[in-house]
Design a protein around this motif. Structure first.
Motif, PDB file in Angstrom:
ATOM      1  N   SER A 196       0.820  -1.214   0.000  1.00 54.44           N
ATOM      2  CA  SER A 196       0.000   0.000   0.000  1.00 54.44           C
ATOM      3  C   SER A 196       0.851   1.260   0.000  1.00 54.44           C
ATOM      4  O   SER A 196       0.473   2.267  -0.618  1.00 54.44           O
ATOM      5  N   VAL A 197       2.003   1.237   0.659  1.00 50.03           N
ATOM      6  CA  VAL A 197       2.834   2.447   0.673  1.00 50.03           C
ATOM      7  C   VAL A 197       3.490   2.664  -0.693  1.00 50.03           C
ATOM      8  O   VAL A 197       3.671   3.815  -1.115  1.00 50.03           O
ATOM      9  N   HIS A 198       3.827   1.576  -1.389  1.00 50.38           N
ATOM     10  CA  HIS A 198       4.347   1.727  -2.742  1.00 50.38           C
ATOM     11  C   HIS A 198       3.290   2.351  -3.654  1.00 50.38           C
ATOM     12  O   HIS A 198       3.585   3.228  -4.472  1.00 50.38           O
ATOM     13  N   ARG A 199       2.057   1.916  -3.507  1.00 50.86           N
ATOM     14  CA  ARG A 199       0.978   2.482  -4.321  1.00 50.86           C
ATOM     15  C   ARG A 199       0.774   3.954  -3.987  1.00 50.86           C
ATOM     16  O   ARG A 199       0.557   4.777  -4.886  1.00 50.86           O
ATOM     17  N   GLU A 200       0.859   4.289  -2.723  1.00 47.53           N
ATOM     18  CA  GLU A 200       0.682   5.690  -2.314  1.00 47.53           C
ATOM     19  C   GLU A 200       1.782   6.572  -2.908  1.00 47.53           C
ATOM     20  O   GLU A 200       1.513   7.679  -3.394  1.00 47.53           O
ATOM     21  N   ILE A 201       3.003   6.079  -2.884  1.00 54.62           N
ATOM     22  CA  ILE A 201       4.135   6.829  -3.465  1.00 54.62           C
ATOM     23  C   ILE A 201       3.900   7.065  -4.953  1.00 54.62           C
ATOM     24  O   ILE A 201       4.018   8.201  -5.442  1.00 54.62           O
ATOM     25  N   ILE A 202       3.581   6.005  -5.665  1.00 54.80           N
ATOM     26  CA  ILE A 202       3.459   6.090  -7.123  1.00 54.80           C
ATOM     27  C   ILE A 202       2.236   6.903  -7.543  1.00 54.80           C
ATOM     28  O   ILE A 202       2.324   7.742  -8.456  1.00 54.80           O
ATOM     29  N   GLU A 203       1.105   6.687  -6.907  1.00 54.83           N
ATOM     30  CA  GLU A 203      -0.082   7.460  -7.247  1.00 54.83           C
ATOM     31  C   GLU A 203       0.157   8.947  -7.009  1.00 54.83           C
ATOM     32  O   GLU A 203      -0.257   9.799  -7.810  1.00 54.83           O
ATOM     33  N   GLY A 204       0.828   9.270  -5.909  1.00 55.91           N
ATOM     34  CA  GLY A 204       1.127  10.669  -5.618  1.00 55.91           C
ATOM     35  C   GLY A 204       2.033  11.279  -6.673  1.00 55.91           C
ATOM     36  O   GLY A 204       1.833  12.423  -7.096  1.00 55.91           O
TER      37      GLY A 204
END
Length: 224
Positions: A190-198
């Motif tokens: 989930s933190v990887h997704r948050e980084i990339i989406e941001g």
């Protein structure tokens, strides 16, 4: 006292610094360098060999020596040895990565090329789907390399790439510790997704929040 062969590198460095020669330009012959610097041709040859080995110049048979500046691999190799020999441990690697990636997010958020966006999403989706630790480490690492590469900052890339050999051992081992500590990969994904989406949305705060959580997990579990 300055060694004779170092006069060659100092002379070439001065020419490059003063923009008298640039990449692709031919440098003076061994005979001319010996005459200019007042040293033997053997000393000139030794100095040129050093410059060739580190990638500053390249020798073309029958033509001479040219400025090449193909030293990225050499820099990475030397720095990786430096990190190991100076006892750089997992905690120091983590702190260094965090600092570089924090600045990278600030530099590239909302400015990614379509190619980089596609690469990040590809590795993210692969990371979320895979169940193999080795494959997961590969996609995890690829995401972070793409982030640094997107900055276009050679100094950041050289330093980050210098950790490649160390990180080849460090990331799989550390990732295993994190997953074992959290008992699940869900939070890590989930933190990887948050980084990339941001990054894609241009939401720097969102990316930095994800990055902070990512490294918070690492720092919490790396000593377990």
């Amino acid at each position: 006292m300055q060694k004779s062969h170092t006069k060659v590198s100092d002379f070439i460095w001065g020419k490059i610094y003063n923009q008298e020669i640039k990449v692709g330009d031919k440098i003076p012959s061994e005979r001319d360098l010996a005459k200019i610097l007042g040293i033997s041709r053997n000393s000139v040859r030794e100095g040129l060999r050093v410059l060739d080995n580190v990638g500053i110049i390249s020798s073309q048979h029958g033509s001479g020596n040219y400025v090449s500046a193909k030293f990225e691999d050499t820099i990475a190799e030397i720095m990786s040895f430096m990190y190991i020999l100076h006892g750089m441990d997992d905690k120091q690697i983590t702190e260094f990565r965090y600092a570089l990636e924090w600045e990278a997010v600030n530099l590239v958020s909302g400015k990614l090329s379509d190619e980089t966006k596609e690469g990040l999403l590809f590795h993210l989706e692969a990371l979320e789907k895979c169940s193999d630790d080795e494959e997961g480490a590969f996609h995890d690492k690829a995401i972070h390399y793409l982030l640094i590469g997107a900055t276009g900052n050679d100094y950041m890339k050289y330093n980050y790439n210098a950790l490649t050999k160390v990180m080849n051992m460090y990331i799989p081992r550390l990732r295993g510790k994190i997953i074992a500590g959290m008992k699940s990969e869900e939070h890590l994904q989930s933190v990887h997704r948050e980084i990339i989406e941001g990054l894609i949305e241009g939401n720097t705060d969102k990316s930095l929040k994800g990055l902070h959580a990512h490294f918070k997990y690492i720092m919490k579990y790396q000593d377990t």
